[in-house]
Design a protein around this motif. Sequence first.
Motif, PDB file in Angstrom:
ATOM      1  N   LEU A  24       1.989 -22.580  -1.532  1.00 49.28           N
ATOM      2  CA  LEU A  24       2.445 -23.478  -0.660  1.00 49.28           C
ATOM      3  C   LEU A  24       1.294 -24.175  -0.078  1.00 49.28           C
ATOM      4  CD1 LEU A  24       4.781 -24.613   0.655  1.00 49.28           C
ATOM      5  CD2 LEU A  24       5.171 -22.868   2.540  1.00 49.28           C
ATOM      6  N   VAL A  25       0.386 -22.717   0.671  1.00 45.98           N
ATOM      7  CA  VAL A  25      -1.017 -23.375   1.310  1.00 45.98           C
ATOM      8  C   VAL A  25      -1.556 -24.259   0.286  1.00 45.98           C
ATOM      9  CG1 VAL A  25      -3.179 -22.354   2.351  1.00 45.98           C
ATOM     10  CG2 VAL A  25      -0.979 -21.068   3.107  1.00 45.98           C
ATOM     11  N   VAL A  26      -1.684 -23.546  -0.701  1.00 44.32           N
ATOM     12  CA  VAL A  26      -2.279 -24.423  -1.083  1.00 44.32           C
ATOM     13  C   VAL A  26      -2.080 -26.257  -1.602  1.00 44.32           C
ATOM     14  CG1 VAL A  26      -3.452 -24.816  -4.166  1.00 44.32           C
ATOM     15  CG2 VAL A  26      -3.200 -22.704  -2.736  1.00 44.32           C
ATOM     16  N   PHE A  27      -0.627 -26.002  -1.891  1.00 42.48           N
ATOM     17  CA  PHE A  27       0.309 -27.600  -2.062  1.00 42.48           C
ATOM     18  C   PHE A  27       0.159 -28.335  -0.311  1.00 42.48           C
ATOM     19  CE2 PHE A  27       3.959 -29.649  -1.054  1.00 42.48           C
ATOM     20  CZ  PHE A  27       4.287 -30.896  -2.220  1.00 42.48           C
ATOM     21  N   TRP A  36      -2.603 -32.671  12.814  1.00 40.49           N
ATOM     22  CA  TRP A  36      -1.648 -33.260  13.203  1.00 40.49           C
ATOM     23  C   TRP A  36      -0.232 -34.083  12.426  1.00 40.49           C
ATOM     24  CZ3 TRP A  36      -1.675 -32.391  17.985  1.00 40.49           C
ATOM     25  CH2 TRP A  36      -2.802 -32.285  18.188  1.00 40.49           C
ATOM     26  N   VAL A  37      -0.614 -34.104  11.355  1.00 40.82           N
ATOM     27  CA  VAL A  37       0.536 -34.441  10.251  1.00 40.82           C
ATOM     28  C   VAL A  37       0.997 -33.049   9.994  1.00 40.82           C
ATOM     29  CG1 VAL A  37       0.845 -35.064   7.799  1.00 40.82           C
ATOM     30  CG2 VAL A  37      -0.687 -36.169   9.324  1.00 40.82           C
ATOM     31  N   PHE A  38       0.453 -32.238   9.879  1.00 39.92           N
ATOM     32  CA  PHE A  38       1.151 -30.651   9.157  1.00 39.92           C
ATOM     33  C   PHE A  38       2.324 -30.419  10.275  1.00 39.92           C
ATOM     34  CE2 PHE A  38       0.912 -26.126  10.000  1.00 39.92           C
ATOM     35  CZ  PHE A  38       1.577 -25.725   9.375  1.00 39.92           C
ATOM     36  N   LEU A  39       1.243 -30.578  11.739  1.00 43.00           N
ATOM     37  CA  LEU A  39       2.627 -30.299  12.756  1.00 43.00           C
ATOM     38  C   LEU A  39       3.535 -31.852  12.959  1.00 43.00           C
ATOM     39  CD1 LEU A  39       2.635 -28.476  15.132  1.00 43.00           C
ATOM     40  CD2 LEU A  39       1.583 -30.430  16.602  1.00 43.00           C
ATOM     41  N   LEU A  40       4.268 -32.812  12.303  1.00 41.04           N
ATOM     42  CA  LEU A  40       4.975 -33.511  12.135  1.00 41.04           C
ATOM     43  C   LEU A  40       5.900 -33.072  11.202  1.00 41.04           C
ATOM     44  CD1 LEU A  40       6.103 -35.883  13.332  1.00 41.04           C
ATOM     45  CD2 LEU A  40       5.069 -37.087  11.596  1.00 41.04           C
ATOM     46  N   ALA A  41       5.049 -32.843  10.086  1.00 38.20           N
ATOM     47  CA  ALA A  41       6.350 -32.276   9.395  1.00 38.20           C
ATOM     48  C   ALA A  41       6.978 -30.536   9.213  1.00 38.20           C
ATOM     49  CB  ALA A  41       5.289 -32.089   7.821  1.00 38.20           C
ATOM     50  N   ILE A  67       3.755 -18.704   9.168  1.00 36.23           N
ATOM     51  CA  ILE A  67       2.666 -17.936   9.591  1.00 36.23           C
ATOM     52  C   ILE A  67       0.674 -18.617   8.805  1.00 36.23           C
ATOM     53  CG2 ILE A  67       1.184 -16.285  10.454  1.00 36.23           C
ATOM     54  CD1 ILE A  67       4.314 -15.224  10.765  1.00 36.23           C
ATOM     55  N   PRO A  68       0.843 -18.236   7.408  1.00 44.19           N
ATOM     56  CA  PRO A  68       0.003 -18.456   6.716  1.00 44.19           C
ATOM     57  C   PRO A  68      -0.930 -20.087   7.290  1.00 44.19           C
ATOM     58  CG  PRO A  68       1.101 -16.455   5.102  1.00 44.19           C
ATOM     59  CD  PRO A  68       1.694 -17.918   6.591  1.00 44.19           C
ATOM     60  N   LEU A  69       0.139 -21.183   6.356  1.00 42.82           N
ATOM     61  CA  LEU A  69      -0.123 -22.354   7.026  1.00 42.82           C
ATOM     62  C   LEU A  69      -0.274 -22.670   8.356  1.00 42.82           C
ATOM     63  CD1 LEU A  69       3.759 -23.950   5.554  1.00 42.82           C
ATOM     64  CD2 LEU A  69       1.311 -24.340   4.697  1.00 42.82           C
ATOM     65  N   GLY A  70      -0.009 -21.968   9.383  1.00 42.87           N
ATOM     66  CA  GLY A  70      -0.434 -22.690  10.758  1.00 42.87           C
ATOM     67  C   GLY A  70      -1.628 -22.046  10.912  1.00 42.87           C
ATOM     68  N   ARG A  71      -1.999 -20.475  10.057  1.00 38.88           N
ATOM     69  CA  ARG A  71      -3.849 -20.126  10.376  1.00 38.88           C
ATOM     70  C   ARG A  71      -4.653 -20.895   9.382  1.00 38.88           C
ATOM     71  NH1 ARG A  71      -2.575 -15.364   8.514  1.00 38.88           N
ATOM     72  NH2 ARG A  71      -0.908 -14.429   9.937  1.00 38.88           N
ATOM     73  N   GLU A  72      -4.015 -21.763   8.534  1.00 35.97           N
ATOM     74  CA  GLU A  72      -4.908 -22.783   7.619  1.00 35.97           C
ATOM     75  C   GLU A  72      -5.717 -23.538   8.448  1.00 35.97           C
ATOM     76  OE1 GLU A  72      -7.227 -22.847   4.538  1.00 35.97           O
ATOM     77  OE2 GLU A  72      -6.602 -21.487   4.372  1.00 35.97           O
ATOM     78  N   PHE A  73      -3.920 -24.801   8.979  1.00 33.07           N
ATOM     79  CA  PHE A  73      -4.556 -25.510   9.784  1.00 33.07           C
ATOM     80  C   PHE A  73      -4.868 -25.305  10.994  1.00 33.07           C
ATOM     81  CE2 PHE A  73      -1.554 -27.265   6.501  1.00 33.07           C
ATOM     82  CZ  PHE A  73      -2.426 -28.141   6.540  1.00 33.07           C
ATOM     83  N   GLY A  74      -5.158 -24.045  11.993  1.00 35.17           N
ATOM     84  CA  GLY A  74      -5.424 -23.708  13.003  1.00 35.17           C
ATOM     85  C   GLY A  74      -5.349 -23.573  13.870  1.00 35.17           C
TER      86      GLY A  74
END
Length: 126
Positions: A24-27, A36-41, A67-74
């Motif tokens: 999911l992180v790679v995708f 910001w796009v990540f946060l909206l999604a 949680i890993p996605l959030g870490r990846e996007f800071g």
Amino acid sequence: MLLILGVAMGLTDYLFTANVPEKLVVFAKEFIHSRWVFLLALNLFLLVVGCLMDIFSAIVVVAPLIIPLGREFGFDPVHLGIIFLANLELGFLTPPVGMNLFLSAYRFRKPMTEVTRAILPCWVFY
């Protein structure tokens, strides 16, 4: 309730065994380039999850995935948790399947349409 949580724990175990968080992180990094796009999604996804799942199962199944996605996007895990719970609660108030609407209609002995109309100002000001 324990049966639902048990199935949710089994699904979480399967997701980790299949390395879904890493995939999911790679995708996400491939298609989303802005935090910001990540946060909206993420907010839109969590609203849908809040509409369709109870909060306990959502915490067990979805939290380890984001949680890993959030870490990846800071994003800090505490801030991510606040976003997670706020969106799930708002999803609980969303008309299609919102659990709080059903509980409110039952508790106050009002029809579902009246409870749904009463929640609309909260949606507008959110």
